[in-house]
Write an enzyme that holds these catalytic residues in place. Structure first.
Site, PDB file in Angstrom:
ATOM      1  NE  ARG A 114      -4.086  -2.140   2.059  1.00  0.00           N
ATOM      2  CZ  ARG A 114      -4.060  -3.264   2.829  1.00  0.00           C
ATOM      3  NH1 ARG A 114      -3.087  -3.522   3.593  1.00  0.00           N
ATOM      4  NH2 ARG A 114      -5.036  -4.031   2.722  1.00  0.00           N
ATOM      5  CE  LYS A 136      -0.770  12.810 -15.616  1.00  0.00           C
ATOM      6  NZ  LYS A 136      -0.971  13.373 -16.795  1.00  0.00           N
ATOM      7  CD  GLU A 178       7.094  15.010 -22.954  1.00  0.00           C
ATOM      8  OE1 GLU A 178       6.449  16.183 -22.702  1.00  0.00           O
ATOM      9  OE2 GLU A 178       6.335  14.001 -23.449  1.00  0.00           O
ATOM     10  CE  LYS A 220       5.283  16.606 -15.062  1.00  0.00           C
ATOM     11  NZ  LYS A 220       5.327  15.426 -15.904  1.00  0.00           N
ATOM     12  CD  GLU A 230      -3.751  15.040 -16.484  1.00  0.00           C
ATOM     13  OE1 GLU A 230      -4.835  14.751 -17.227  1.00  0.00           O
ATOM     14  OE2 GLU A 230      -2.816  14.811 -16.251  1.00  0.00           O
ATOM     15  NE  ARG A 234       0.714  16.281 -13.453  1.00  0.00           N
ATOM     16  CZ  ARG A 234       1.397  15.412 -12.716  1.00  0.00           C
ATOM     17  NH1 ARG A 234       0.886  15.505 -11.227  1.00  0.00           N
ATOM     18  NH2 ARG A 234       2.197  14.747 -12.996  1.00  0.00           N
ATOM     19  CG  ASN A 238      -2.228  15.306 -20.795  1.00  0.00           C
ATOM     20  OD1 ASN A 238      -1.287  14.292 -20.887  1.00  0.00           O
ATOM     21  ND2 ASN A 238      -2.943  15.418 -19.864  1.00  0.00           N
ATOM     22  CG  HIS A 241       1.243  13.743 -24.230  1.00  0.00           C
ATOM     23  ND1 HIS A 241       1.663  15.116 -24.551  1.00  0.00           N
ATOM     24  CD2 HIS A 241       1.720  12.980 -23.469  1.00  0.00           C
ATOM     25  CE1 HIS A 241       2.876  14.894 -23.904  1.00  0.00           C
ATOM     26  NE2 HIS A 241       2.985  14.034 -23.290  1.00  0.00           N
ATOM     27  CG  HIS A 245      -0.822   8.985 -25.100  1.00  0.00           C
ATOM     28  ND1 HIS A 245      -1.664   9.512 -24.109  1.00  0.00           N
ATOM     29  CD2 HIS A 245       0.271   9.213 -25.076  1.00  0.00           C
ATOM     30  CE1 HIS A 245      -0.906   9.550 -23.208  1.00  0.00           C
ATOM     31  NE2 HIS A 245       0.505   9.721 -23.699  1.00  0.00           N
ATOM     32  CG  HIS A 258       5.887   9.500 -24.880  1.00  0.00           C
ATOM     33  ND1 HIS A 258       4.610   9.347 -25.121  1.00  0.00           N
ATOM     34  CD2 HIS A 258       6.276  10.652 -24.239  1.00  0.00           C
ATOM     35  CE1 HIS A 258       3.972  10.520 -24.439  1.00  0.00           C
ATOM     36  NE2 HIS A 258       5.101  11.271 -23.786  1.00  0.00           N
TER      37      HIS A 258
END
Length: 351
Positions: A114, A136, A178, A220, A230, A234, A238, A241, A245, A258
């Site tokens: 956990r 993330k 990026e 960032k 997000e 935030r 993306n 993206h 993606h 990527h």
């Protein structure tokens, strides 16, 4: 050394940017249980140096290199390793590698017993300026990228620019996508700086790279501090993206890097912004030329039509109430999230 702080109250942490591997704080260096997760490409280069940062012997585990291995199977193999070695909740996990290793290790850290501590030591430009910061973590699924994961902040991020000396040219270029993203979404002056310093960046001038990486990390960190999970700003990170993606998933994870897919995605976002009257064609050409100057693609794969994007876009994490959402550019250096883009508009712009 340059330092950036991610301000998240009790979960705040530093990002150290240096030309070598620096000493860790005693709270990390003295950990009695340390497991370093890396890959067969990075480990022969830097595993010994990183192991030497700790007071006690380290365990290490290698995951095959590449986006194709950012899977639940790899997640389970790390979990099994930790259990077989008798690791407890006191274990410190160390991600030594690029974004795949960082995302995997962070997801394991979020779930093992956990939640346990983890340290990010990113070795690629893309992971240094983006994926190692902000918490993330995820694995991919055949139906979508990063669809299974959790938010888990690291204890510390240690960036050594020396690792970029051994980075393949294609990987370095992917990281620059990026970097350009930060400029396009929120800092037009930084875009000018990138254009002016292109030669030094491509020559990997150490001080220039450190300055560039620090600027991206600070941007960032500021966004994550305002919006950790997000819910607002935030999402602007993306940019490119949603399209990117879809390219990665359609082409098969790892066939397009990527950053390469995101570069094309940012051009498509710019073209869609121009269609709406926000950017001029010369401004779209600036986006293309900057990306091309760093060796990045700017056109969708020949095998894809815009209709091929739609199934992946409809399962994208940014979909809300069944509506696709896109980060677009009202101006260079300014981005906003829009939920009114229709399939018909996409087909009109890109067909």
């Amino acid at each position: 050394m340059q330092k950036v702080e991610v301000q998240l109250g009790q979960r705040s942490y530093p990002i150290d940017i240096n030309t070598g591997f620096t000493a860790l704080p005693a709270s990390l260096a003295s950990a009695r249980q340390v497991v370093i997760v890396s890959n067969p490409t990075v480990a022969p280069l830097y595993l010994a140096q990183v192991s030497a940062l700790f007071s006690h012997p380290c365990h290490h585990m290698l995951i095959e290199d590449g986006e194709a291995f950012k899977t639940l199977n790899s997640f389970e193999s790390i979990m099994s390793f930790l259990l077989e070695k008798g690791m407890s909740r006191d274990v410190l996990l160390v991600a030594l590698g690029g974004g795949v290793i960082g995302d995997l290790t962070g997801f394991v850290a979020a779930c093992f017993q956990r939640g346990v501590r983890f340290l990010q030591i990113p070795t690629t430009l893309l992971s240094q300026v983006d994926s190692s910061v902000g918490g993330k973590t995820a694995v991919n699924h055949p139906l979508g990228k990063n669809m299974i994961g959790a938010f888990k902040q690291p204890e510390h991020v240690v960036i050594s620019t020396v690792t970029l000396n051994t980075l393949p040219e294609r990987e370095f270029a992917a990281g620059m996508a990026e970097v350009v993203k930060y400029a396009l979404l929120g800092d037009a002056q930084f875009l000018d700086w990138l254009i002016q310093h292109r030669e030094l960046i491509c020559q990997q001038h150490p001080e220039t790279l450190a300055q560039m990486i620090c600027h991206c990390c600070q941007m960032k960190a500021d966004i994550v501090s305002r919006d950790e999970t997000e819910q607002g700003d935030r999402a602007l990170l993306n940019l490119g993206h949603t399209f990117g993606h879809a390219i990665e998933a359609f082409m098969g994870y790892g066939n397009w890097l990527h950053g390469e897919a995101v570069a094309v995605g940012m051009v498509m976002a710019a073209e869609l912004s121009a269609h709406r009257g926000w950017l001029s064609e010369p401004q779209v050409n600036i986006v293309r030329s900057v990306l091309q100057s760093f060796g990045l693609p700017v056109a969708m794969p020949d095998q894809m039509q815009i209709a091929d994007f739609l199934p992946f876009m409809k399962t994208d994490k940014k979909v809300k109430d069944g509506q696709m959402r896109f980060v677009l550019l009202p101006a260079l250096g300014s981005a906003k999230l829009f939920a009114d883009v229709t399939e018909a508009e996409l087909l009109q712009v890109f067909s």
